[in-house]
Design an enzyme around this catalytic site. Structure first.
Site, mmCIF file in Angstrom:
data_model
loop_
_atom_site.group_PDB
_atom_site.id
_atom_site.type_symbol
_atom_site.label_atom_id
_atom_site.label_comp_id
_atom_site.label_asym_id
_atom_site.label_seq_id
_atom_site.Cartn_x
_atom_site.Cartn_y
_atom_site.Cartn_z
ATOM 1 N N PHE A 111 -6.104 3.758 12.314
ATOM 2 C CA PHE A 111 -4.711 2.850 12.075
ATOM 3 C C PHE A 111 -3.766 3.311 12.846
ATOM 4 C CE2 PHE A 111 -1.683 5.384 9.763
ATOM 5 C CZ PHE A 111 -2.161 6.383 9.395
ATOM 6 N N LYS A 112 -3.589 4.618 13.224
ATOM 7 C CA LYS A 112 -2.425 5.129 14.034
ATOM 8 C C LYS A 112 -2.005 4.180 15.188
ATOM 9 C CE LYS A 112 -2.169 9.396 11.895
ATOM 10 N NZ LYS A 112 -3.531 9.564 11.265
ATOM 11 N N ASP A 113 -2.946 3.217 15.736
ATOM 12 C CA ASP A 113 -2.814 2.412 17.021
ATOM 13 C C ASP A 113 -1.691 1.259 16.312
ATOM 14 O OD1 ASP A 113 -4.421 3.427 18.932
ATOM 15 O OD2 ASP A 113 -6.194 2.476 17.938
ATOM 16 N N MET A 116 1.426 3.187 17.011
ATOM 17 C CA MET A 116 1.763 3.873 18.344
ATOM 18 C C MET A 116 1.824 2.761 19.489
ATOM 19 S SD MET A 116 2.493 7.051 18.743
ATOM 20 C CE MET A 116 1.409 8.188 17.527
#
Ligand SMILES: *Cc1c(COP(=O)(O)O)cnc(C)c1O
Length: 462
Positions: A111-113, A116
Site C-alpha cells: 500500500f505504501k506505493d 510514495m
C-alpha cells in the site's frame, strides 16, 4: 492551509514546505491547523468517479495554492499510472458484510506505493520549480524503502538513501531495494531492528548542520503528504459501499500508525466511519496502549508480518495530539517520557482515543491459520499483514456494519510465510517476474550515526 507541529514549537509551514521538511524542527510531526470537511453531498458526488478524480477532490483542500489544479491533476495522473489495476484500490468481498480493500497493485506490491508514488511526483514538481536538490533519507521495515526507491529512482534532483534492518526484511523486499540500477538510489543494510533504523533517521533530522548541509528531506510515514494520499482510499471504498448514507468500519494492519491515522483524518473530514480497528501482530504495543493506557516498548520480536514489527509507532503521536486537544506541550512531555522508557495516557485522552479506535492482536499461529482458512473458504491468498487484519476484523466486527479490511501487501511479497501457511506458492505478477535474476547493490553499515552521515556526504559529493 497552515501546518503546525504536534509539539507546538516549530515554524508554521504551508503544505509544500511541510512535505519537503518531514520531521518538524522541534522533533514533532506536522498536521494541518484545521481539518477540512466534506458535506454529505460532496461525499455522495464521489460515487462512480475514477480513483484519480476522487484523489483530487479529497486532497485539494489540504494542498492550498501550492499547486494549480492542472498541476495537481497531472501529478495525480502520473502517480497512479504505473498501477497494475484499473481501479487502483479494488474491493473484494470475503463474507457477508466483510470486504478486502486490495492496496497492493502498485509497483512494489504494497500500500505504501499509494503515498510514495504521489510524493515522488510532488517532489519532482516542487524541485523543478525551485531548482534545488534534496537528499531523501528513510528507514524501512521493508515496504517503505522499496516504495521510496521506486518513486524516486532516476530523478535528477534527488538522492535517496534507505536504511533497512540487515537480515530482517524478506528477500523480495530486499531485492526491490537493491536491484534498481539508477545511481541516485542507495540501499543501506544496517545492523539492528527497524526501530534502530528509524531512530538513526530521526537523529539525522535532529542534527541541523547535517540536515541543512545535505538538504535532507524525509518520506517516512511521518510525512503528512503520505498520510494525505492514504485518506483517499478510505473515501473511495466507503463510497463504493454506500457512504454517506451507510456507515462502514475499517480494520487496518498497523505498525507505525500511519495508514490507520489516515482513516482518522477521513472520519474527521466527515466520512461516516463507525469504528477504526487497529490490528497488531505479536508486537502489540498499540493494542496494549489502547487497552490499558500504558505505552511502554519492551523489545521487538521478529514476526512473519515484518512490516509491523515496530514498538515505537511514530504516527501515534499525531493521534495523541488530537486526544490531548492539540496541546503540543503535553505531547512533548509524553515523548520525553517515552525516551526514558514509556508513558501513560491520561484518562481523558484514552477515552478520546477509544471513542474512535478499537484494537486487537494476532499471534503468529493465528496469522498462519487465517491465511489457510481464508484460502480454503474464498480462494483469496492473503499476505501475513493482511491476515492479521482479517483475524482481528472477524473478532471485532459488527454483523450490521460493513467491515473493510485493508490488504496492505501482495502475498508474493512474503512467499515463504504464505506457502508455509497455505501450501500455495504465491506468484509475482508477470511485470516483476525477473526480480530474482537482477543483480543487487547494497552497502552494509553499522548502527552508528557518524558513519551513516559520512557515507551520505561522500556519496552526494560524487
Ligand atoms: C507499512 C506496512 C504496514 C503498517 O502500516 P503503518 O502505516 O506503518 O501502520 C502494514 N502492512 C504492510 C504490508 C506494510 O508495508
Amino acid at each position: 492551509m497552515k501546518y503546525i507541529s504536534t509539539r507546538g514549537k516549530a515554524p508554521v509551514l504551508n503544505f509544500e514546505q511541510a512535505m519537503m521538511t518531514g520531521l518538524a524542527r522541534d522533533g514533532g510531526l506536522y498536521l494541518p491547523e484545521t481539518i477540512p470537511t466534506l458535506s454529505p453531498d460532496d461525499i455522495a458526488a464521489l460515487a462512480g468517479l475514477s480513483y484519480e478524480e476522487t484523489a483530487f477532490r479529497i486532497m485539494k483542500p489540504f494542498i492550498g495554492d501550492c499547486f494549480t489544479d492542472d498541476e495537481f491533476r497531472d501529478i495525480i495522473a502520473k502517480a497512479y499510472a504505473g498501477f497494475g489495476h484499473a481501479a487502483r484500490a479494488p474491493l473484494v468481498q470475503l463474507d457477508s458484510n466483510h470486504f478486502l480493500l486490495e492496496l497492493f497493485h502498485g509497483p512494489t506490491l504494497a500500500f505504501k506505493d499509494f503515498a510514495m508514488q504521489l510524493i515522488g511526483q510532488l517532489f519532482q514538481a516542487s524541485l523543478k520549480r525551485s531548482g534545488g536538490h534534496v537528499t531523501i533519507a528513510g528507514a524501512t521495515s521493508g515496504d517503505t524503502g522499496s516504495a521510496a526507491i521506486e518513486a524516486f529512482k532516476g530523478l535528477e534532483a534527488v538522492d535517496v538513501f534507505i536504511l533497512f534492518p540487515h537480515g530482517r526484511v524478506s528477500e523480495v523486499q530486499r531485492r526491490q531495494m537493491t536491484t534498481p540500477a539508477e545511481s541516485n538510489v542507495h540501499a543501506l543494510a544496517m545492523d539492528g531492528h527497524f526501530d534502530d533504523c528509524q531512530a538513526r533517521v530521526k537523529d539525522m533530522f535532529n542534527d541541523f548542520d547535517f540536515r541543512d548541509g545535505v538538504h535532507l528531506a524525509g518520506v517516512n510515514s511521518i510525512n503528512f503528504a503520505r498520510v494525505l494520499a492514504q485518506v483517499v482510499y478510505y473515501f473511495s471504498s466507503a463510497v463504493s459501499l454506500g457512504a454517506p448514507q451507510r456507515k462502514v468500519s475499517f480494520t487496518v494492519p498497523t505498525g507505525n500508525f500511519g495508514d490507520i491515522f489516515a482513516g482518522y483524518i477521513a472520519k474527521r473530514m466527515g466520512l461516516p466511519i463507525d469504528r477504526l480497528v487497529v490490528a497488531t501482530n505479536q508486537n502489540d504495543i498499540l493494542h496494549r496502549c489502547l487497552s490499558s493506557g500504558d505505552y511502554r516498548p519492551d523489545g521487538v520480536v521478529p514476526s512473519i508480518s515484518p512490516s509491523m514489527d515496530i514498538q515505537v509507532s511514530s504516527n501515534f503521536e499525531r493521534a495523541l495530539f488530537y486526544a490531548y486537544d492539540q496541546d503540543g506541550a503535553a505531547v512533548a512531555q509524553l515523548m520525553e517520557e517515552l525516551s526514558a522508557g514509556g508513558f501513560t495516557v491520561s484518562q481523558g485522552a484514552l477515552q478520546a482515543l477509544r471513542e474512535v479506535f478499537d484494537s486487537g492482536h494476532c499471534s503468529e499461529a493465528e496469522t498462519s491459520a487465517t491465511i489457510r482458512t481464508l484460502f480454503d473458504t474464498t480462494g483469496e491468498l492473503l499476505c501475513p499483514h493482511s491476515a492479521v487484519g482479517v483475524k482481528v476484523a472477524n473478532e471485532l466486527r459488527d454483523a450490521d456494519v460493513p467491515m473493510i479490511t485493508l490488504a496492505t501487501a501482495h502475498p508474493a511479497k512474503f512467499p515463504a510465510a504464505v506457502e508455509a501457511a497455505s501450501g500455495q506458492h504465491p506468484d509475482l505478477p508477470t511485470r516483476m517476474a525477473d526480480l530474482y535474476d537482477r543483480s543487487e547493490r547494497v552497502s552494509r553499515i553499522a548502527n552508528d550515526l557518524g558513519a551513516i552521515e559520512d557515507l551520505i556526504k561522500d556519496r552526494i559529493a560524487k
